[in-house]
Write a protein that holds these residues in place. Structure first.
Motif, short mmCIF file in Angstrom:
data_model
loop_
_atom_site.label_atom_id
_atom_site.label_comp_id
_atom_site.label_asym_id
_atom_site.label_seq_id
_atom_site.Cartn_x
_atom_site.Cartn_y
_atom_site.Cartn_z
N THR A 1 118.71 -34.59 -1.38
CA THR A 1 118.29 -34.42 -0.02
C THR A 1 117.50 -33.30 -0.06
OG1 THR A 1 120.30 -35.41 1.02
CG2 THR A 1 119.01 -34.10 2.45
N PRO A 2 117.56 -32.06 -0.68
CA PRO A 2 116.91 -30.85 -0.54
C PRO A 2 115.56 -31.26 -1.02
CG PRO A 2 118.91 -30.16 -1.46
CD PRO A 2 119.07 -31.99 -1.47
N LYS A 3 115.14 -32.11 -1.90
CA LYS A 3 113.89 -32.39 -2.51
C LYS A 3 113.16 -33.43 -1.86
CE LYS A 3 114.89 -30.81 -7.14
NZ LYS A 3 114.97 -31.08 -8.56
N LEU A 4 113.81 -34.05 -0.68
CA LEU A 4 113.13 -35.13 0.09
C LEU A 4 112.07 -34.20 0.89
CD1 LEU A 4 115.96 -37.49 0.94
CD2 LEU A 4 114.42 -37.68 -0.86
N SER A 5 110.89 -35.07 1.35
CA SER A 5 109.97 -34.53 2.38
C SER A 5 110.72 -35.00 3.66
CB SER A 5 108.74 -35.40 2.18
OG SER A 5 108.71 -37.07 2.48
#
Length: 230
Positions: A88-92
């Motif tokens: 999740t932290p790496k999703l746009s």
């Protein structure tokens, strides 16, 4: 035997009650395992037995395809969402919106939420796992396409886990293909854009096993019934 080898070889066969096909062969007709994966298939082998054989022999990508095609569509989509949650932290933000609308639809599958899922796809470029999880939901009535989109989401999530975060603004939007890109090709989208090169060689599945194992474990959790989205 290394500790990593022991992680795969020492575990017993685990029953997967959500996968209801009587034999693994029935699922393999749809999941199309690699030649090495297909060689592990035996007559009358149960799905759980074949999944165990794939893991034992580190056929990581074959495992992803097998679970994606073996699970009921809604459970398969749930697996893709759970996998997105690992990165999740790496999703746009557009990818995260796709994920949130898909999760909401899994809980309450009403037409209004499906419309939101569909609209969210207009803001992504299909290079991330959230968009493909949402596309799987849109394609739920088309089992082969749904499973292919789920497998793509899983592989992209795995690539994102070890790669850089997605750019906040998506690339120019790709048209949704009538037939989805092979998940192996989707995984390549995580790499920097390079000039045209010769066809990509077959993936080394054993080398990818350590990376994909947490995602495969999530899929098995869904198949067991211990992980749920609704």
């Amino acid at each position: 035997m290394s500790p990593d080898d022991d992680m795969f070889f020492s575990k017993p066969v685990v029953e997967l009650p959500k996968i209801t096909a009587p034999t693994a062969a029935e699922i393999c007709e749809k999941s199309k395992p690699s030649p090495k994966g297909k060689a592990l298939l035996k007559a009358d082998m149960k799905p759980a037995e074949y999944q165990h054989a794939l893991e034992k022999n580190k056929m990581s990508v074959d495992s992803v395809h097998f679970l994606a095609h073996g699970l009921p569509a809604k459970d398969s989509i749930c697996w893709s969402c759970q996998s997105c949650r690992l990165v999740t932290p790496k999703l746009s933000m557009p990818e995260l919106d796709c994920l949130k609308f898909t999760e909401a639809w899994l809980i309450n599958p009403i037409p209004e939420l499906m419309a939101s899922v569909s609209l969210s796809l207009g803001k992504v470029d299909f290079t991330g796992p959230g968009g493909w999880a949402a596309q799987a939901a849109v394609w739920m009535a088309l089992p082969a396409l749904c499973a292919a989109a789920v497998a793509g989401a899983i592989l992209l999530a795995a690539g994102l886990k070890v790669g850089v975060a997605m750019p906040p603004i998506p690339k120019p939007k790709l048209e949704v293909p009538m037939i989805p890109f092979p998940p192996e090709m989707l995984l390549q989208f995580q790499k920097p854009q390079l000039p045209p090169i010769p066809p990509i060689p077959a993936l080394d599945q054993p080398k990818l096993m350590k990376l994909l194992f947490p995602f495969i474990d999530l899929g098995k959790g869904v198949a067991i019934g211990s992980i749920k989205c609704c």
